[in-house]
Design an enzyme around this catalytic site. Structure first.
Site, short mmCIF file in Angstrom:
data_model
loop_
_atom_site.label_atom_id
_atom_site.label_comp_id
_atom_site.label_asym_id
_atom_site.label_seq_id
_atom_site.Cartn_x
_atom_site.Cartn_y
_atom_site.Cartn_z
N GLU A 1 -2.82 7.36 7.80
CA GLU A 1 -3.58 8.23 6.96
C GLU A 1 -4.47 8.92 7.64
OE1 GLU A 1 -3.69 6.19 2.24
OE2 GLU A 1 -5.35 6.03 3.58
N ARG B 1 -6.95 -7.61 -9.98
CA ARG B 1 -7.77 -8.64 -10.38
C ARG B 1 -9.42 -8.73 -10.97
NH1 ARG B 1 -10.99 -9.01 -5.98
NH2 ARG B 1 -10.07 -8.35 -4.25
N LYS C 1 0.82 -1.28 -0.25
CA LYS C 1 -0.02 -0.02 -0.12
C LYS C 1 0.81 1.41 0.10
CE LYS C 1 -4.06 -2.39 0.19
NZ LYS C 1 -3.61 -3.97 -0.52
#
Length: 444
Positions: free
Chosen positions: A200, A291, A116
């Protein structure tokens, strides 16, 4: 064109891929555990290979066994499906190194987007909007405290290598930081084999919006609009729809165009989903799924495009079948995930399906591998069916959904159908007034 595809997955998604292959005149082989030898996806494949006992780590996550099965079956390509090994870059690389086509993105992109921190860095470089937060892994509490003070509370702590909504901790005040930071690192280690986390800024009540993209190896990249995925429980999606009931045409064009420009800059290949938090008219990059998504179905219904077929064709070297200006959205679609669970305690429910009667009629689609007599095992995920409804308007779609849930009969295990019925009849859902926290804070 590919002649034979091995499907390295199980259940409804394996069946979904088999159907796409058969319509493309491609032979199929599936791998399966001993627990799944009588399942529908095994019965309907052209060939099957048993690769191990019921435990996932000894069968569906057993890379040497899967490669051996592909070799024995003389397959051309391997489709990883959803979950399992679908975002394992090492699996994708091994497949390629052994001379098979991997039906998915380049392993380099899977690796970068799985991390990430790397994904956020790439997103920022290619012009995607991101939330304030740490620029690297947060190593210790003092580092976490400094970052939290810089960006301001509330904050959210996430696993760097995470996914599926696991290992997430929201911290509203400084007094709760240390305990949650240590818990997040511990859960990250247990769930993903790495204790690395990042921080975050936390948005209190955002919506979860994702953009479906397709990119071929000839420089073409297109989007199929957005999906609304805000109805979640413990960060797990339950209901998804296309299009979002709150995104305007102008907002849609802007974020979709921005996303496609970014994908072209990084040279992305194959299908993928770029996920955003949407808050007060602003989008913030959250992550990218390299995906096929569970909820690809709602996009297919609105845009009348078979995403799995496109993925297979793109992987075989063909260009995308259409141009952006040829793509038109029509109507509305909503998907309910049917899980085998106690509707009150939400604990898994297992056992033999004694009676199975799916709903039908115009605008109803069922993606499921269920049948009367099949067994719901404790070894695998509880998602047993996807009920997808589409109509000319969102109201039409909701009415079809109500009817379909009333018709759906699954006996032998408990399901979340009673919960889904209650959700779609609330005024908040009907009016589109919900966010990612709605189910846990406002739904009774």
């Amino acid at each position: 064109m590919l002649k034979k595809v091995l499907v390295a997955n199980r259940g409804e998604i394996a069946l979904r891929i088999l159907r796409a292959c058969k319509e493309l005149d491609i032979r199929t082989v599936v791998v399966h555990s001993t627990a799944d030898e009588k399942e529908m996806f095994v019965r309907l494949a052209d060939e099957s290979v048993c690769i191990g006992p019921p435990q996932v780590k000894n069968s569906y996550l057993n890379i040497p066994s899967i490669i051996s099965a592909a070799t024995i079956a003389n397959a051309d390509a391997i489709h990883p499906g959803i979950g399992m090994l679908s975002e394992n870059y090492n699996f994708a690389k091994i497949i390629t190194d052994h001379g098979f086509k991997f039906i998915g993105p380049k392993y380099e992109h899977i690796e970068k987007m799985a991390n990430k921190i790397k994904a956020k860095s790439i997103a920022k470089k290619v012009g995607l909007p991101i939330l304030p937060g740490s620029r690297d892994n947060v190593l210790d509490y003092l580092d976490a405290k400094s970052i939290a003070e810089e960006i301001g509370y509330p904050i959210i702590i996430k696993s760097t290598n995470g996914g599926g909504g696991r290992g997430i901790k929201v911290v509203l005040k400084e007094k709760d930081l240390k305990n949650n930071f240590l818990l997040a690192k511990k859960e990250a280690e247990l769930s993903f084999g790495s204790s690395q986390v990042y921080i975050e800024k936390y948005l209190n009540n955002p919506r979860h919006i994702e953009i479906q993209i397709l990119c071929d190896n000839r420089g073409n990249a297109i989007h199929l609009g957005e999906r609304e995925c805000s109805i979640q429980r413990r960060n797990q999606k339950i209901i998804e729809e296309c299009p979002s009931p709150v995104i305007s045409d102008g907002e849609r064009k802007k974020i979709c165009d921005t996303t496609i420009k970014a994908m072209k800059k990084i040279g992305y290949f194959n299908i993928g989903t770029v996920e955003y938090l949407y808050d007060n008219g602003n989008f913030f990059f959250m992550e990218m799924n390299t995906r096929l998504q569970v909820e690809h179905t709602v996009t297919e219904e609105v845009y009348d495009i078979d995403i799995v077929k496109e993925q297979i064709n793109i992987s075989s070297g063909k260009k995308i079948s259409f141009k952006q200006d040829e793509i038109k959205k029509k109507g509305h679609s909503i998907e309910c995930r049917i899980n085998a669970e106690n509707p009150i305690t939400q604990l898994p429910s297992t056992g033999l399906i004694k009676t199975y009667h799916p709903p039908g009629g115009p605008g109803i689609r069922i993606d499921s591998a269920l049948y009367t007599g099949c067994n719901i095992s404790s070894f695998y995920d509880g998602l047993i069916s996807k009920l997808v409804c589409n109509g000319n308007t969102r109201h039409d779609c909701i009415m079809k959904l109500k009817r379909a849930l009333d018709e759906y009969v699954i006996e032998g295990v408990q399901t979340n159908i009673p919960t889904l019925k209650k959700i779609i009849q609330t005024s908040d859902f009907i009016e589109g007034k919900f966010d990612i926290n709605w189910l846990s804070t406002s739904f009774k």
